[in-house]
Design an enzyme around this catalytic site. Sequence first.
Site, PDB file in Angstrom:
ATOM      1  N   TYR A  92       3.186 -15.330  -3.399  1.00  0.00           N
ATOM      2  CA  TYR A  92       2.008 -15.599  -4.217  1.00  0.00           C
ATOM      3  C   TYR A  92       2.355 -15.600  -5.708  1.00  0.00           C
ATOM      4  O   TYR A  92       3.202 -14.826  -6.173  1.00  0.00           O
ATOM      5  CB  TYR A  92       0.926 -14.524  -3.968  1.00  0.00           C
ATOM      6  CG  TYR A  92       0.230 -14.645  -2.643  1.00  0.00           C
ATOM      7  CD1 TYR A  92      -0.523 -15.773  -2.335  1.00  0.00           C
ATOM      8  CD2 TYR A  92       0.300 -13.617  -1.708  1.00  0.00           C
ATOM      9  CE1 TYR A  92      -1.183 -15.880  -1.109  1.00  0.00           C
ATOM     10  CE2 TYR A  92      -0.360 -13.714  -0.489  1.00  0.00           C
ATOM     11  CZ  TYR A  92      -1.096 -14.843  -0.195  1.00  0.00           C
ATOM     12  OH  TYR A  92      -1.739 -14.946   1.003  1.00  0.00           O
ATOM     13  N   LYS A  96      -0.627  19.002   8.145  1.00  0.00           N
ATOM     14  CA  LYS A  96      -1.770  18.255   7.617  1.00  0.00           C
ATOM     15  C   LYS A  96      -1.377  16.797   7.368  1.00  0.00           C
ATOM     16  O   LYS A  96      -0.198  16.445   7.381  1.00  0.00           O
ATOM     17  CB  LYS A  96      -2.261  18.880   6.317  1.00  0.00           C
ATOM     18  CG  LYS A  96      -1.224  18.882   5.188  1.00  0.00           C
ATOM     19  CD  LYS A  96      -1.766  19.549   3.947  1.00  0.00           C
ATOM     20  CE  LYS A  96      -0.718  19.510   2.816  1.00  0.00           C
ATOM     21  NZ  LYS A  96      -1.237  20.085   1.567  1.00  0.00           N
TER      22      LYS A  96
END
Length: 818
Positions: free
Chosen positions: A713, A489
């Site tokens: 940043y 999965k």
Amino acid sequence: MEYRMAEIAQIVHGTLTGSGDMTVRHVLTDSRSLMYPADILFFAIPGERNNGHDYIGELYEKGVRAFVVSQSPANQPPANYILVHDVLYALQQLAAQHRRHFLTPVIGITGSNGKTVVKEWIFQCMHQEKNIVRSPKSYNSQVGVPLSVMLLDERHDLAIFEAGISQRGEMERLQAILLPDIGIFTHQGEAHQENFTSMHEKVAEKLKLFRRCRTVIYCRDHTEAANILETDADCKAVARFSWAIHTHADIQVERLSVTEECTCVAICHAGKRFELFIPFSDDASVENALHVTALMLFMGYAHDLIVRRIAQLTPVAMRLDLKKGIRHCTLINDTYNADTGSLAVALDLLARQHQHPVKTVILSDILQSGKSQDNLYREVADLLSCKNVDRLIGVGEEISAHAGLFSCEKRFYRTTAELLNLLGNEVCFTDEAVLVKGSRKFKFERIVQELEEKAHKTVMEINLSAVIHNYNYFKSLLHPGVKMAVMVKAFAYGNGSAEIANVLQYHHADYLAVAFADEGKELRENGITLPIMVMNPEESSLDTLIRYRLEPEIYHFRLLRQMMQLLSEHVMYDYPVHVKLDTGMHRLGFLEHELDELAKCLKQASLVRVKSVFSHLAGSDEPSLDYFVHEQVSMFRRMSTYLEEQIGYPFMRHILNSAGIERFPEAQFDMVRLGIGLHGVSAVDASKVRQVASLSSVIIQVKDISAGDSVGYNRRFIAPSLTRIGIVPVGYADGLHRMLGNGTGSFVVNGQRVPLVGNMSMDMCAVNLTGINAKEGDTVTVFGENAPLSEIARQMQTIPYEVLTRIAPRVKRIYYQE
């Protein structure tokens, strides 16, 4: 080889049933690698994980009529059988007898590391003068050695075989098969040390290979091996030929000068001096090249020829790469060399790419095969036919001249450049699996570059050999008869559902399990035929379940009723379902007080049949929760037993996940579910599993910033002094957590941990390279061989599951097989 069954029965001291006059020319131990069924003798070896006897019927259906067995053939299909006490030993006896038929000199190679590289480099340096047979791949085990020896025939004038062991008593059996004339001991290291009491014991066991050699070649700097060879009573009669850097030896290395790309070695032998230029700079490659040099000196090669051949050494491809290609193709990159043995291995991998309707091979001339060109290309044509290759693109004068032997769709070109000029015009590829295999001189890597889908430099490599290692490790923990369902999965935990499922199908997994119906649909569309459980089926997806033969988990009454309604509309009966019981996890599943109503529904329903009943453990990897695991197992046993009694027929039961398989063997029931363990995470012993995935990028820019300058940043990092930083094109859009910035996380560059500086951006980040020998283009490992997945998970304050499943689809996956 060519043997009559009666002759083989006599060699292996077995009892023959059937025709003694039947002739066999090939031996087989792996039913998946079948070719030439009419000429095959299958050795049905019982193993820890698979029993060869289970595949006799399948092989019989494909045309095999000769078998060596250790179980009575009375219940097997009518064929020719040789009954023996030990099938593996019978194979070894046959190989030992086969070896004695030939006077061909045999070189036996052992050691902890470097066996395969030394073998391949000997071949590179000597194949111009000699017709050489050698071990395919790393065939050096109790099975691999006899299979290798059976390849020897009268055409060969040199044989090179590897021999590897993992415990005491194994080398004596291999020595009796190989009887090497010349021995090479490559290196003493820690591999398989766990099965020996000391390094001395392990080295002594390995050196048993050389007890009847004429000469053994070794590095005298490896003191343990040197002392045993020079003092042990069994080895003293063997002539020795040594090289060394730090001690006195027959070949003295007087100077080593290492640059980034090569190593210059000054050598003195028999009073004469010369210099080698080894095109590698790492210690292991230099040592391997010096072993080859020593062998060539021992065999009388001239110094100038040795220098020339060693300078031309090329890397040994230890893996086959699977890459995403243009126009929905899958590429198998095997551009190191071309010979029929490695071609057969690569074709096996090509045949497993069920996600594509067309299989194509791009193949160059095969050089220095030692066979006539007619026989060689007839054998190649047979291989392609046996593996159902749809299209051949041949490159080279010889393969082009034998075009008439190939029955598939085909095109031929004289040179690689001619083919490259026509790619995209005359030669196109769409939705096909393409094997690119060529001798080095054809430079097929240029073809791979043209056909490979272009992506950014951050890649995740998935080691399919590690997948199988982990699968086999967990399988080895199971009681006889217990099945295994493997979870694929969430894109197989980020590693690629179809690719992982293909491997598991090839290795005869019992079941696959996915979360949602769409995942199962994708597997079916990619050629997966194994039974597939859907663990979280949604009511809107029931039609998809039936259309693609997917088996749903049933966890509440509404879903069960809707499933039966749909089955009645399709007029389908006994559709397999898997019932989920809630034993304390309290997610999906029926509670104990609902069992009577559930049993009543199931007993009356002929539309569905319960294939299995299962539950889910809440804390199998935490010892502090063991008490709760025992409570859950006890409750599951009680609930599932009651349900079975009420509905009146048996079903499989399963509750264990990866950690549970390792920690609670008493609760295996009929099946277990393997999830994160397949990808290299162990709750007990990390040394038992191998990490499957590695995430890496590169340094795209290096710059020095002054004290007071900031990075990223919001200026979260201010350089305290002159600082060297590297920019790496990986960010939170690739699946990493933004919290790794500002020193929380670290990557590995050239073997050293480097912290992240500044905030992580969407597509890139910065690492502190101050004091690190690094440059633009160097690899940056986020997690991998020297950077455990568990460590990056710790830095991200999460679990390995989340790290793997977060990796974004834009990160290119490269699959490879060792």
